[in-house]
Write a protein that holds these residues in place. Structure first.
Motif, PDB file in Angstrom:
ATOM      1  N   UNK A   1      54.920 103.471  65.280  1.00  0.00           N
ATOM      2  CA  UNK A   1      54.261 104.213  64.223  1.00  0.00           C
ATOM      3  C   UNK A   1      53.737 103.273  63.142  1.00  0.00           C
ATOM      4  N   UNK A   2      54.517 102.234  62.792  1.00  0.00           N
ATOM      5  CA  UNK A   2      54.068 101.297  61.783  1.00  0.00           C
ATOM      6  C   UNK A   2      52.816 100.568  62.237  1.00  0.00           C
ATOM      7  N   UNK A   3      52.795 100.152  63.510  1.00  0.00           N
ATOM      8  CA  UNK A   3      51.633  99.457  64.046  1.00  0.00           C
ATOM      9  C   UNK A   3      50.418 100.380  64.049  1.00  0.00           C
ATOM     10  N   UNK A   4      50.608 101.634  64.437  1.00  0.00           N
ATOM     11  CA  UNK A   4      49.493 102.584  64.477  1.00  0.00           C
ATOM     12  C   UNK A   4      48.902 102.787  63.090  1.00  0.00           C
ATOM     13  N   UNK A   5      49.754 102.877  62.078  1.00  0.00           N
ATOM     14  CA  UNK A   5      49.277 103.060  60.706  1.00  0.00           C
ATOM     15  C   UNK A   5      48.455 101.862  60.251  1.00  0.00           C
ATOM     16  N   UNK A   6      48.963 100.652  60.522  1.00  0.00           N
ATOM     17  CA  UNK A   6      48.229  99.436  60.156  1.00  0.00           C
ATOM     18  C   UNK A   6      46.898  99.377  60.887  1.00  0.00           C
ATOM     19  N   UNK A   7      46.926  99.695  62.184  1.00  0.00           N
ATOM     20  CA  UNK A   7      45.706  99.682  62.985  1.00  0.00           C
ATOM     21  C   UNK A   7      44.686 100.662  62.433  1.00  0.00           C
ATOM     22  N   UNK A   8      45.132 101.867  62.135  1.00  0.00           N
ATOM     23  CA  UNK A   8      44.215 102.899  61.657  1.00  0.00           C
ATOM     24  C   UNK A   8      43.586 102.529  60.328  1.00  0.00           C
ATOM     25  N   UNK A   9      44.403 102.050  59.390  1.00  0.00           N
ATOM     26  CA  UNK A   9      43.885 101.698  58.064  1.00  0.00           C
ATOM     27  C   UNK A   9      42.824 100.618  58.145  1.00  0.00           C
ATOM     28  N   UNK A  35      50.953  98.377  83.414  1.00  0.00           N
ATOM     29  CA  UNK A  35      51.868  99.485  83.238  1.00  0.00           C
ATOM     30  C   UNK A  35      51.115 100.770  82.904  1.00  0.00           C
ATOM     31  N   UNK A  36      51.754 101.926  83.052  1.00  0.00           N
ATOM     32  CA  UNK A  36      51.097 103.198  82.730  1.00  0.00           C
ATOM     33  C   UNK A  36      50.607 103.283  81.293  1.00  0.00           C
ATOM     34  N   UNK A  37      51.263 102.551  80.380  1.00  0.00           N
ATOM     35  CA  UNK A  37      50.856 102.601  78.976  1.00  0.00           C
ATOM     36  C   UNK A  37      49.851 101.510  78.617  1.00  0.00           C
ATOM     37  N   UNK A  38      49.247 100.860  79.625  1.00  0.00           N
ATOM     38  CA  UNK A  38      48.301  99.777  79.366  1.00  0.00           C
ATOM     39  C   UNK A  38      47.087 100.238  78.570  1.00  0.00           C
ATOM     40  N   UNK A  39      46.736 101.504  78.708  1.00  0.00           N
ATOM     41  CA  UNK A  39      45.543 102.038  78.045  1.00  0.00           C
ATOM     42  C   UNK A  39      45.859 102.737  76.726  1.00  0.00           C
ATOM     43  N   UNK A  40      47.130 102.724  76.321  1.00  0.00           N
ATOM     44  CA  UNK A  40      47.537 103.467  75.126  1.00  0.00           C
ATOM     45  C   UNK A  40      46.870 102.927  73.867  1.00  0.00           C
ATOM     46  N   UNK A  41      46.923 101.603  73.671  1.00  0.00           N
ATOM     47  CA  UNK A  41      46.326 101.011  72.471  1.00  0.00           C
ATOM     48  C   UNK A  41      44.820 101.212  72.450  1.00  0.00           C
ATOM     49  N   UNK A  42      44.181 101.026  73.614  1.00  0.00           N
ATOM     50  CA  UNK A  42      42.750 101.241  73.701  1.00  0.00           C
ATOM     51  C   UNK A  42      42.403 102.684  73.333  1.00  0.00           C
ATOM     52  N   UNK A  43      43.193 103.625  73.799  1.00  0.00           N
ATOM     53  CA  UNK A  43      42.968 105.029  73.484  1.00  0.00           C
ATOM     54  C   UNK A  43      43.008 105.281  71.984  1.00  0.00           C
ATOM     55  N   UNK A  44      44.008 104.702  71.320  1.00  0.00           N
ATOM     56  CA  UNK A  44      44.125 104.864  69.869  1.00  0.00           C
ATOM     57  C   UNK A  44      42.936 104.257  69.140  1.00  0.00           C
ATOM     58  N   UNK A  46      39.862 103.699  70.301  1.00  0.00           N
ATOM     59  CA  UNK A  46      38.664 104.505  70.537  1.00  0.00           C
ATOM     60  C   UNK A  46      38.643 105.741  69.642  1.00  0.00           C
ATOM     61  N   UNK A  47      39.775 106.407  69.543  1.00  0.00           N
ATOM     62  CA  UNK A  47      39.832 107.627  68.733  1.00  0.00           C
ATOM     63  C   UNK A  47      39.552 107.348  67.266  1.00  0.00           C
ATOM     64  N   UNK A  48      40.103 106.251  66.760  1.00  0.00           N
ATOM     65  CA  UNK A  48      39.898 105.912  65.344  1.00  0.00           C
ATOM     66  C   UNK A  48      38.438 105.587  65.069  1.00  0.00           C
ATOM     67  N   UNK A 246      49.642  91.630  62.601  1.00  0.00           N
ATOM     68  CA  UNK A 246      48.621  91.137  61.675  1.00  0.00           C
ATOM     69  C   UNK A 246      47.250  91.646  62.065  1.00  0.00           C
ATOM     70  N   UNK A 247      46.402  91.744  61.067  1.00  0.00           N
ATOM     71  CA  UNK A 247      45.038  92.204  61.263  1.00  0.00           C
ATOM     72  C   UNK A 247      44.127  91.213  60.558  1.00  0.00           C
ATOM     73  N   UNK A 248      43.144  90.661  61.289  1.00  0.00           N
ATOM     74  CA  UNK A 248      42.257  89.648  60.721  1.00  0.00           C
ATOM     75  C   UNK A 248      40.799  90.052  60.943  1.00  0.00           C
ATOM     76  N   UNK A 249      39.934  89.606  60.055  1.00  0.00           N
ATOM     77  CA  UNK A 249      38.492  89.760  60.230  1.00  0.00           C
ATOM     78  C   UNK A 249      37.874  88.374  60.289  1.00  0.00           C
ATOM     79  N   UNK A 250      36.843  88.243  61.154  1.00  0.00           N
ATOM     80  CA  UNK A 250      36.196  86.951  61.315  1.00  0.00           C
ATOM     81  C   UNK A 250      35.310  86.651  60.115  1.00  0.00           C
TER      82      UNK A 250
END
Length: 252
Positions: A1-9, A35-44, A46-48, A246-250
């Motif tokens: 959940x913490x990672x998802x919040x950081x990713x979304x923001x 693994x079955x959850x390999x696409x989970x992060x990509x799904x999140x 895309x939705x954002x 961590x989240x970085x911008x080029x």
């Protein structure tokens, strides 16, 4: 959940700055595994991006080009078998156009041309493993290419390299068997089961390296012993690892 919040923001911030001029988002998932959850992060992701773009661009949905990366030995076919259901799910979530392909290779080398990818995502787990059943000489020569940096070391490397600006850096702890209850039906707290579960996902990460150093014949016994040691350790202490997110911008 913490990672998802950081990713979304952070993704909302990026999309808000680029959405009006961006019709196709190119996204790379580094270390996708099979693994079955390999696409989970990509799904999140895309939705954002899609949700934010729809708001900013008068209901126009962007196109997504996804690149799944892992070593050449990875079983990409297992992931590809999941794609029909994944595409159907995304259409139900108003993601109109999404194209997914594989880019096998080691991401310590070059995988894409300069400035081609808009967003990279990669996640990892703690790397550690007990060993046994090997010749002492082979053990002395074996080198596991893993290093666990401190937060300050991470900041220093990013600042010294100067290609990126660090936007967010957080840490959180998670139990080594945190996902076990999701994978096991009728889960019961059992140290043996927990030890086997932890050994299984460490094997998925380390087995190719260990086979190269010690041969394939000892792998079953090695990880069987490892699972038993972990089961014993779980009885006396909490096993958890620390993630650095961590989240970085080029930089221009």
């Amino acid at each position: 959940m913490q990672v998802h919040t950081i990713l979304e923001e952070n993704m909302i911030s990026i999309v808000s700055n680029k959405s009006l001029t961006k019709s196709c988002w190119k996204i790379a998932e580094l270390g996708c595994s099979s693994e079955p959850n390999s696409l989970m992060s990509i799904s999140n992701i895309l939705n954002i991006i899609n949700k934010t773009s729809l708001k900013l661009n008068n209901g126009i949905s962007p196109v997504f080009q996804i690149y799944l990366n892992d070593l050449f030995e990875n079983d990409f076919n297992t992931i590809f078998k999941l794609l029909p259901d994944f595409y159907q799910q995304k259409k139900g979530e108003n993601v109109e156009e999404c194209f997914i392909g594989a880019t096998p290779g080691n991401f310590y080398g070059r995988l894409f041309s300069n400035n081609y990818i808009d967003f990279f995502h990669s996640s990892y787990s703690l790397h550690w493993l007990s060993q046994g059943l090997v010749e002492e000489a082979k053990l002395d020569l074996f080198n596991l290419p893993v290093y666990h940096p401190t937060i300050e070391e991470v900041k220093q490397v990013i600042e010294a390299e100067a290609s990126f600006t660090l936007q967010t850096l957080n840490t959180f702890k998670i139990g080594c068997d945190a996902n076990l209850q999701d994978d096991i039906v009728d889960y019961v707290e059992d140290s043996k089961m927990r030890g086997e579960f932890i050994a299984k996902y460490h094997r998925a990460v380390y087995e190719p390296l260990l086979i190269a150093g010690f041969g394939e014949n000892i792998m079953d016994e090695l990880f069987s012993r490892f699972a038993k040691l972990i089961a014993q350790l779980i009885e006396i202490e909490t096993l958890e690892f620390t993630n650095i997110v961590l989240f970085m911008t080029k930089n221009p």
